[in-house]
Design a protein around this motif. Structure first.
Motif, PDB file in Angstrom:
ATOM      1  N   GLU A 124      18.300  63.827  97.147  1.00 36.61           N
ATOM      2  CA  GLU A 124      19.450  64.611  96.700  1.00 36.61           C
ATOM      3  C   GLU A 124      20.376  63.812  95.785  1.00 36.61           C
ATOM      4  OE1 GLU A 124      20.112  67.804  97.045  1.00 36.61           O
ATOM      5  OE2 GLU A 124      18.185  68.068  98.034  1.00 36.61           O
ATOM      6  N   HIS A 199      25.725  79.824 100.728  1.00 36.12           N
ATOM      7  CA  HIS A 199      25.058  78.536 100.587  1.00 36.12           C
ATOM      8  C   HIS A 199      23.599  78.619 101.031  1.00 36.12           C
ATOM      9  CE1 HIS A 199      24.325  74.285 100.435  1.00 36.12           C
ATOM     10  NE2 HIS A 199      25.573  74.021 100.119  1.00 36.12           N
ATOM     11  N   ASP A 203      20.459  77.797  98.736  1.00 31.88           N
ATOM     12  CA  ASP A 203      19.475  76.786  99.131  1.00 31.88           C
ATOM     13  C   ASP A 203      18.053  77.335  99.054  1.00 31.88           C
ATOM     14  OD1 ASP A 203      21.386  74.874  99.561  1.00 31.88           O
ATOM     15  OD2 ASP A 203      21.508  75.194 101.731  1.00 31.88           O
TER      16      ASP A 203
END
Length: 319
Positions: A124, A199, A203
């Motif tokens: 990430e 979210h 994702d």
């Protein structure tokens, strides 16, 4: 040395496997051109923007520290662009070939193969750094592409003002640029973190982006184009998969980049020629067959070049 080899294999092999799956599906008639076009559009307009937006919003990266990395990337892009321009003017006769050659050398596939490889290498954190790098350098890519391809235009209405308008329109309507700007604005504001359903949905879309993009890239490979290289396409391919990575390493080291920043720089610059290069060449009157040949060859062979370079840099502790 064994660790360096395993590192190189780990970051490149998943990408090659997914591209291989896409190629296999195409050969089996399971991935039609309509499927490739629709899936690529879905990735570009929805999945990749979600990936970039949430990778920036969720990250703890200090973006002020990325200024040097971005500056080095911009410098490398200019070196490749002007070097390719000088080479093209001296050794390539047809204007329709010159711009395609130049674009094939300086414009890398950062949004798909570059980001996917960076994510494999650094997770990430690397993805967040790569997203910011891509956002800035993509603007430069579009500007330089319009400049080098406009040499073949014969339209009276094609002026520098019309070209500037074209660039602005491309950037303003580019979903990736919109997503990055929105992410920077959100991160700079005092708004609460994004959680819950929004979210989770983001994702899920982000998780689809790189795998589906790589499958589409593999399904788009044309063996006939890849194996039918002319002198010009081979020269451009060497510029993209050999010269560009070497320049990235030399310039990066001269500015003291190491670790994750050197890794992101190498993988983003060393990626194969961008798929958008074919689209722009065809739209602006360049030699689209030449562009397709460069794209096909570098997409496959360039992955092995990235693996070799990454292994060497890792072996010397520079990446």
């Amino acid at each position: 040395m064994t660790e360096a080899i395993l590192f190189a294999i780990t970051i490149v092999l998943p990408n090659l496997a997914l591209m291989g799956l896409g190629f296999f599906m195409q050969r089996q008639g399971q991935a039609s051109q309509a499927f490739i076009d629709q899936a690529s559009s879905f990735v570009f307009n929805y999945c990749l923007p979600c990936l970039l937006f949430f990778s920036v919003v969720d990250s703890e990266v200090d973006y002020a520290k990325q200024v040097l990395l971005i500056a080095v990337g911009v410098l490398i892009t200019f070196i490749l662009f002007f070097g390719a321009e000088l080479y093209a003017k001296r050794y390539i006769e047809q204007p329709a070939d010159q711009g395609v050659f130049v674009q094939g050398v300086f414009r890398s596939n950062m949004a798909i193969i570059g980001l996917a490889t960076v994510a494999n290498a650094y997770g990430e954190r690397g993805l967040s750094i790569g997203a910011v790098y891509m956002g800035v350098v993509t603007i430069l890519f579009n500007i330089l592409a319009v400049i080098t391809l406009s040499r073949v235009s014969k339209s009276v209405s094609d002026t520098w003002i019309s070209r500037i308008i074209l660039i602005v329109k491309k950037l303003a309507t580019n979903p990736l640029m919109v997503a990055l700007l929105a992410a920077f604005a959100y991160k700079a504001s005092s708004l609460p973190p994004i959680t819950g359903v929004i979210h989770t949905t983001g994702d899920l879309l982000a998780a689809v982006a790189l795998p589906l993009a790589l499958i589409c890239a593999g399904a788009s490979i044309d063996l006939k184009s890849m194996l039918s290289l002319s002198g010009i396409s081979m020269q451009a391919s060497i510029g993209r998969i050999v010269i560009a990575p070497l320049i990235a390493i030399a310039v990066g080291l001269s500015f003291g980049l190491t670790g994750i920043h050197m890794g992101v720089l190498f993988l983003m610059v060393g990626a194969p020629t961008a798929a958008a290069s074919y689209v722009m060449a065809k739209a602006m009157g360049g030699n689209d067959i030449l562009a397709a040949n460069i794209l096909a060859f570098t997409t496959v062979v360039g992955m092995f070049g990235m693996a070799i370079g990454a292994g060497v840099l890792r072996g010397f502790g520079l990446m």
